[in-house]
Write a protein that holds these residues in place. Sequence first.
Motif, PDB file in Angstrom:
ATOM      1  N   TRP A  41      62.368  86.850  62.459  1.00 54.01           N
ATOM      2  CA  TRP A  41      61.662  88.117  62.623  1.00 54.01           C
ATOM      3  C   TRP A  41      60.366  87.844  63.383  1.00 54.01           C
ATOM      4  O   TRP A  41      59.594  86.977  63.001  1.00 54.01           O
ATOM      5  CB  TRP A  41      61.344  88.734  61.262  1.00 54.01           C
ATOM      6  CG  TRP A  41      62.540  89.190  60.496  1.00 54.01           C
ATOM      7  CD1 TRP A  41      63.035  88.653  59.343  1.00 54.01           C
ATOM      8  CD2 TRP A  41      63.386  90.296  60.814  1.00 54.01           C
ATOM      9  NE1 TRP A  41      64.148  89.339  58.927  1.00 54.01           N
ATOM     10  CE2 TRP A  41      64.385  90.364  59.809  1.00 54.01           C
ATOM     11  CE3 TRP A  41      63.413  91.242  61.848  1.00 54.01           C
ATOM     12  CZ2 TRP A  41      65.397  91.323  59.808  1.00 54.01           C
ATOM     13  CZ3 TRP A  41      64.417  92.196  61.842  1.00 54.01           C
ATOM     14  CH2 TRP A  41      65.391  92.243  60.846  1.00 54.01           C
ATOM     15  N   LEU A  43      56.894  88.879  64.162  1.00 55.78           N
ATOM     16  CA  LEU A  43      55.730  89.674  63.773  1.00 55.78           C
ATOM     17  C   LEU A  43      54.457  89.029  64.318  1.00 55.78           C
ATOM     18  O   LEU A  43      53.408  89.063  63.682  1.00 55.78           O
ATOM     19  CB  LEU A  43      55.658  89.790  62.244  1.00 55.78           C
ATOM     20  CG  LEU A  43      56.869  90.440  61.556  1.00 55.78           C
ATOM     21  CD1 LEU A  43      56.657  90.494  60.048  1.00 55.78           C
ATOM     22  CD2 LEU A  43      57.129  91.836  62.115  1.00 55.78           C
ATOM     23  N   PHE A 315      48.821  95.926  62.443  1.00 55.43           N
ATOM     24  CA  PHE A 315      48.877  94.566  61.921  1.00 55.43           C
ATOM     25  C   PHE A 315      47.954  94.441  60.726  1.00 55.43           C
ATOM     26  O   PHE A 315      47.127  95.331  60.459  1.00 55.43           O
ATOM     27  CB  PHE A 315      48.479  93.546  62.996  1.00 55.43           C
ATOM     28  CG  PHE A 315      47.138  93.819  63.639  1.00 55.43           C
ATOM     29  CD1 PHE A 315      45.960  93.425  63.013  1.00 55.43           C
ATOM     30  CD2 PHE A 315      47.043  94.469  64.849  1.00 55.43           C
ATOM     31  CE1 PHE A 315      44.718  93.678  63.586  1.00 55.43           C
ATOM     32  CE2 PHE A 315      45.809  94.725  65.439  1.00 55.43           C
ATOM     33  CZ  PHE A 315      44.646  94.328  64.800  1.00 55.43           C
ATOM     34  N   VAL A 348      49.470  89.424  61.135  1.00 59.08           N
ATOM     35  CA  VAL A 348      50.882  89.730  60.929  1.00 59.08           C
ATOM     36  C   VAL A 348      51.133  91.173  61.360  1.00 59.08           C
ATOM     37  O   VAL A 348      50.551  92.114  60.802  1.00 59.08           O
ATOM     38  CB  VAL A 348      51.298  89.540  59.459  1.00 59.08           C
ATOM     39  CG1 VAL A 348      52.799  89.765  59.302  1.00 59.08           C
ATOM     40  CG2 VAL A 348      50.910  88.150  58.961  1.00 59.08           C
ATOM     41  N   SER A 349      51.980  91.357  62.364  1.00 66.08           N
ATOM     42  CA  SER A 349      52.273  92.691  62.883  1.00 66.08           C
ATOM     43  C   SER A 349      53.142  93.473  61.905  1.00 66.08           C
ATOM     44  O   SER A 349      53.899  92.903  61.118  1.00 66.08           O
ATOM     45  CB  SER A 349      52.995  92.594  64.230  1.00 66.08           C
ATOM     46  OG  SER A 349      52.263  91.824  65.152  1.00 66.08           O
ATOM     47  N   GLY A 351      56.328  95.451  61.596  1.00 66.27           N
ATOM     48  CA  GLY A 351      57.563  95.531  62.367  1.00 66.27           C
ATOM     49  C   GLY A 351      58.622  96.333  61.646  1.00 66.27           C
ATOM     50  O   GLY A 351      58.332  97.319  60.949  1.00 66.27           O
ATOM     51  N   ASN A 356      59.284  93.212  57.561  1.00 71.14           N
ATOM     52  CA  ASN A 356      58.124  93.308  56.687  1.00 71.14           C
ATOM     53  C   ASN A 356      58.460  92.841  55.272  1.00 71.14           C
ATOM     54  O   ASN A 356      57.658  92.169  54.614  1.00 71.14           O
ATOM     55  CB  ASN A 356      57.610  94.746  56.657  1.00 71.14           C
ATOM     56  CG  ASN A 356      57.181  95.225  58.031  1.00 71.14           C
ATOM     57  OD1 ASN A 356      56.727  94.442  58.861  1.00 71.14           O
ATOM     58  ND2 ASN A 356      57.341  96.517  58.285  1.00 71.14           N
TER      59      ASN A 356
END
Length: 370
Positions: A41, A43, A315, A348-349, A351, A356
């Motif tokens: 993933w 992010l 984020f 941490v984005s 997403g 997440n």
Amino acid sequence: MLSAVETAQDRTSDTVRLRPAVEALPPYVPGARPAPGEHLWKLSSNENPYGPLPSVVEAITRAASETNRYPDMYASDLVAALAQHVGVDPEQVVVGNGSVAVLAHLLSAVVDAGDEVVFPWRSFEAYPIAVAVAGGKSVTVPVHEDGRLDLPAMAAAVTPRTRVILVCTPNNPTGPVVHAEELEELLAAVPADVMVVVDEAYLEFVRDPSAPDGVDLVKRYSNVVLLRTLSKAYGLAGLRVGYAVASPRLADAIRAVSTPFGVSHVAQAAALASLRPEAQAELMARVEALVAERSRVVAALRDQGWDLPESHANFVWFPLGDATMERAAEARAAGVLVRPFAGDGLRVSIGEVEANDAFLAVAAGWIAAG
């Protein structure tokens, strides 16, 4: 006497002199990408997890068949659409190859060798690179422990050599937004010949009623410039469309130093399609979904025991200090790519829900491990 062949051979080593400022540039570190065959993933790059709208893909496809022609150098139709979108005259809008390129152009327009540019730190890591390339001197002001910008300290850092102040709101990578009253006080404190750049790359994700109205500031202060982008909320990160909103004189100056044909025909077409009213409604619904997902993630993190800066971007920020790189490696091992800033923290984005959730499991493990 050396022969021509011997002389040529002597010149095969890399001896061309570079500008000292260029040799000293810190590298821009992009968000990590999965290696071929890896299923992770992502992010790490503040990307919109949604793909372009179908109508935007259609516009991209049509424009792709015309790439043998140069684009409109000044992106006239796009400039007109953006001006209408934000409520200013077209002569006040300048587009570029992402807001980073527009930032570089505006610094080129006002910064001479040795001039100072004040900005918060930690903030967007392209700032010191852009300042050094322009020949300027970076003057950094630490952010508060809660990730908020210290605007009084930034005002106090201004000297007769200061030409630009960069205000990132929401701040990347920490997340908090600057409040209108704070920004008004900064503008009242600094000389009128100092450009104040309000970088609003994450504007669409802001839900704080105390946030400033950037367009109103441009209308009231001739030294204010807004930087905005279609990379985040509009999901066009791969096409690079950013823009500035400024006074006509400053916009002309930015335009004068801009790279010719800096925004491709395909990018212009995609941006225009994204700005249509029906597309706007759909895109902003996606933004609302991301804001709701941000709220869910933040609530879950707080339930785990995390005390994090208040984010109004897409984020969240973990001030992990010396543990940053170790935690980033652990997240990758668990299938999630995050963005570490060595010695400071992790960004941490927000997403996909599944991404997440995968990160929330990682964060819970960190808490459990102390």
